[in-house]
Design a protein around this motif. Sequence first.
Motif, PDB file in Angstrom:
ATOM      1  N   CYS A  55      42.380  31.808  64.394  1.00 13.00           N
ATOM      2  CA  CYS A  55      42.174  31.471  62.984  1.00 13.00           C
ATOM      3  C   CYS A  55      43.530  31.293  62.309  1.00 13.00           C
ATOM      4  O   CYS A  55      44.542  31.819  62.764  1.00 13.00           O
ATOM      5  N   SER A  56      43.526  30.593  61.199  1.00 12.65           N
ATOM      6  CA  SER A  56      44.756  30.418  60.432  1.00 12.65           C
ATOM      7  C   SER A  56      45.112  31.704  59.693  1.00 12.65           C
ATOM      8  O   SER A  56      44.289  32.607  59.548  1.00 12.65           O
ATOM      9  N   SER A  57      46.335  31.752  59.184  1.00 10.92           N
ATOM     10  CA  SER A  57      46.769  32.933  58.436  1.00 10.92           C
ATOM     11  C   SER A  57      46.005  33.074  57.129  1.00 10.92           C
ATOM     12  O   SER A  57      45.850  34.185  56.615  1.00 10.92           O
ATOM     13  N   SER A  58      45.500  31.971  56.592  1.00 12.44           N
ATOM     14  CA  SER A  58      44.714  32.060  55.353  1.00 12.44           C
ATOM     15  C   SER A  58      43.393  32.798  55.593  1.00 12.44           C
ATOM     16  O   SER A  58      42.891  33.486  54.709  1.00 12.44           O
ATOM     17  N   VAL A  59      42.841  32.682  56.786  1.00  9.17           N
ATOM     18  CA  VAL A  59      41.624  33.428  57.129  1.00  9.17           C
ATOM     19  C   VAL A  59      41.930  34.922  57.146  1.00  9.17           C
ATOM     20  O   VAL A  59      41.185  35.723  56.577  1.00  9.17           O
ATOM     21  N   ALA A  60      43.047  35.297  57.770  1.00  5.91           N
ATOM     22  CA  ALA A  60      43.430  36.708  57.821  1.00  5.91           C
ATOM     23  C   ALA A  60      43.680  37.252  56.418  1.00  5.91           C
ATOM     24  O   ALA A  60      43.236  38.347  56.082  1.00  5.91           O
ATOM     25  N   ALA A  61      44.368  36.472  55.588  1.00  2.00           N
ATOM     26  CA  ALA A  61      44.661  36.918  54.222  1.00  2.00           C
ATOM     27  C   ALA A  61      43.384  37.069  53.404  1.00  2.00           C
ATOM     28  O   ALA A  61      43.208  38.053  52.669  1.00  2.00           O
ATOM     29  N   THR A  62      42.474  36.128  53.521  1.00  2.00           N
ATOM     30  CA  THR A  62      41.198  36.205  52.805  1.00  2.00           C
ATOM     31  C   THR A  62      40.395  37.405  53.287  1.00  2.00           C
ATOM     32  O   THR A  62      39.830  38.155  52.481  1.00  2.00           O
ATOM     33  N   ALA A  63      40.345  37.607  54.585  1.00  2.00           N
ATOM     34  CA  ALA A  63      39.604  38.739  55.152  1.00  2.00           C
ATOM     35  C   ALA A  63      40.188  40.071  54.685  1.00  2.00           C
ATOM     36  O   ALA A  63      39.448  40.988  54.322  1.00  2.00           O
ATOM     37  N   GLN A  64      41.508  40.170  54.658  1.00  2.00           N
ATOM     38  CA  GLN A  64      42.140  41.410  54.205  1.00  2.00           C
ATOM     39  C   GLN A  64      41.879  41.650  52.727  1.00  2.00           C
ATOM     40  O   GLN A  64      41.655  42.785  52.308  1.00  2.00           O
ATOM     41  N   SER A  65      41.874  40.597  51.958  1.00  2.00           N
ATOM     42  CA  SER A  65      41.566  40.730  50.530  1.00  2.00           C
ATOM     43  C   SER A  65      40.130  41.217  50.334  1.00  2.00           C
ATOM     44  O   SER A  65      39.875  42.131  49.533  1.00  2.00           O
ATOM     45  N   LEU A  66      39.191  40.641  51.058  1.00  3.25           N
ATOM     46  CA  LEU A  66      37.794  41.073  50.982  1.00  3.25           C
ATOM     47  C   LEU A  66      37.652  42.527  51.427  1.00  3.25           C
ATOM     48  O   LEU A  66      36.918  43.305  50.819  1.00  3.25           O
ATOM     49  N   PHE A  67      38.368  42.890  52.479  1.00  2.00           N
ATOM     50  CA  PHE A  67      38.366  44.250  53.007  1.00  2.00           C
ATOM     51  C   PHE A  67      38.812  45.246  51.931  1.00  2.00           C
ATOM     52  O   PHE A  67      38.151  46.246  51.679  1.00  2.00           O
TER      53      PHE A  67
END
Length: 152
Positions: A55-67
């Motif tokens: 996945c792209s880094s934007s997916v990781a950033a979005t997931a961490q924000s949701l977390f």
Amino acid sequence: MAEDEQLPDHYVLNRNRELLLRPPSVQKGMSLADERMSRFYGCQYIAEASLMLCCSSSVAATAQSLFHKFYFRESLQENAVIKVAAAAIFLGAKVEEEPRHIFDVVQVFERMSQRKHGQQPRILNVHSDPIAFRMKSAIENFEGRILRSVGF
């Protein structure tokens, strides 16, 4: 919107400094240091899973924000960090329009768990393995709970 009207908490999460200093886990007795370490641990899992899922880094950033947003509404003691992290990466991939199949997410998190415990990596049979079905159910459950916690 009138000046005296206030937005619900899920619209402006950080308007209440008390919530940032005393999230639900801390209010229920967890130390702030332990709470932060658990969040860090979950974010590490998300970052590693995003790499394994390509996945792209934007997916990781979005997931961490949701977390993080989820854990400003819910307690860490009552919600398994790994399952919430798995649901967050699954949902983050959807939000960023890079969806991944739920069993791929299950497989990645099971592989990370096996590696953490020093076990020999094995591929789950997603059609018959009860571990895969339990994790799939947990991801679907937490996906809905994350969406509700951010106001969907």
